[in-house]
Design an enzyme around this catalytic site. Sequence first.
Site, short mmCIF file in Angstrom:
data_model
loop_
_atom_site.label_atom_id
_atom_site.label_comp_id
_atom_site.label_asym_id
_atom_site.label_seq_id
_atom_site.Cartn_x
_atom_site.Cartn_y
_atom_site.Cartn_z
N CYS A 103 -9.87 -9.65 5.80
CA CYS A 103 -9.24 -8.30 6.47
C CYS A 103 -10.20 -7.96 7.66
O CYS A 103 -9.46 -7.57 8.57
CB CYS A 103 -9.83 -7.32 5.27
SG CYS A 103 -8.87 -7.46 3.74
N GLY A 141 0.83 -1.21 0.03
CA GLY A 141 0.11 0.10 0.18
C GLY A 141 0.66 1.36 0.03
O GLY A 141 0.53 2.23 -0.63
N GLU A 200 -7.19 0.27 1.69
CA GLU A 200 -7.64 -0.79 2.63
C GLU A 200 -6.57 -1.77 2.93
O GLU A 200 -6.62 -2.55 1.97
CB GLU A 200 -8.88 -1.51 2.19
CG GLU A 200 -9.67 -1.90 3.45
CD GLU A 200 -9.24 -3.51 3.63
OE1 GLU A 200 -8.36 -3.47 4.71
OE2 GLU A 200 -9.85 -4.27 3.08
#
Length: 543
Positions: A319, A268, A285
């Site tokens: 997640c 990310g 996310e």
Amino acid sequence: IISYAIYQQAFSPNIPNIHIILNDAESRDDGLKEQSCTNFPLKDENKPNMVQCYDPSTSQWLGEVKAMTKDEVYALAKKASFAQKSWKTTSFKQRRRVLQCMQKYILDHQEDICRVACRDSGKTKVDAMLGEVLTTCEKIRCVCAEGEKWLKKEYRNSGPVLPHKSSYVEYHPLGVQGIIAPWNYPFHNLFNHIISGIFCGNGVVSKVSEHTCWSSNYFGSIIKKSLLACGHDPNLCAIVTGFGEAGEALVSCPDIDQVIFTGSPQVGKLVMKGASEILKPIILELGGKDPMIICEDVKIKKVMPFVMRGVYQNCGQNCCGIERIYVYESIYDAFCENASKEVANLRQGPPLGEQIVDCGAMVMPGQIEIIQSMVDEAVSKGARLLNGGQRNPFYLNGLFYEPTVLADVTQEMLIAKKEVFGPVMTIIKVPNNDDKAAIAMVNESEYGLGSSIFSGNQARAIKLGESIRCGMTSINDFAVFYMAQSLPFGGTKTSGFGRFAGIEGLRACCLQKSVVVDKISFIKTSIPSLLQYPISAKGFQFA
């Protein structure tokens, strides 16, 4: 939700049918005849431009897909951009029709979709039905029912200085969105952003994970054929397959107007760095270390089904899966005993075999070693291994890690800090049944995605939830904030920023434009002569 969707389709007679021909591996549980291999080499030195695909539960070869180059990714994005020019002029009714066409196919082919998802990701059929089909149908239902209302012109107060003006916000198509999707739910993760993206008038180019790209041909066909059946350019949505190079190309591509990334914090940050060079907006996310607090006033047997689902659904590869369980001291021993008994009864194995299984396989070959090192480190520091704790010796051809229970875990252990993403229940004692101590322990984490609180006193549970630094909380339940698609999904801290789902997520797919106009055409703003250029000597006093 499924019943409602079927009812809805029954009263939408103008929704076209689409047809997709499946091969044996896609259409039959026993349709794969390849021999198992000894490892999972995604790259073949003799075919550097292809991704090799395997069933993680059997290590059987599934086939190969194109490992796209930068130029190929750019070409797909350019086609999507061209298609979006006409798509952005469509009505919400036309966009709903495309989504309903997709939904109609999904409802008629639930078993096929679950089978293909199981084959590519190793999950059980029940996990596929809940995590792939049900969530996708609810996303379509919610967007079709609420989306137009959420994107309507929204009036705002103009304030006392502008009483003669109307102020409002418009939500326009953004352009083409680039999605980098994870591997844990190959069907839903592909459809999730396409549903919201095209409803907002955008094109969508999705890069699927190299670990679960075999299924993208079938799943992508549903999207393209739905667009085509409704009279639209199928190039509006494109699927990118390949390795890191393909993902980097999607981020840097000038025809991509926004990037949504779901994955690890490490990658990310690279996505964020790449997007920053061209000031491209992103939504990140980045996973979680979700806690579940279990207060002393609960009935353990009633809580256990939520605990089991929270930890072991999709073999722990969620997640917002439960990675830390904080149990109050007075019920701690009883909870550990109950948890160990429940986990001992779990059945694990290939999901498309003859036997019913509760827990499937891992997706990434290297994840088993990562989990094992965390479990071993915890045990070496005093954690008690109540169940599992090793690779399943009965299914060595597949990527199976035994459902595991660790008790007496402490905050300094690695397994209490880092995302496990596997079938491991981590139990931590809350001393003296102390609510403040529980919150302090929970908030030590660098992650902040979701959380769950169980208490016999709902007001107490709500108060505890308000004190947790995270993006979402379920009270006396597990992760239902995702099934409520009217709510935004996302986190804080290392879990990322930005939201998808809900009114916030849908509007994040748009160019948001502020507009001010006259309420009455003949009542207009006039600039007093003292403030007109050149400004009068009395201008400051007048202002």
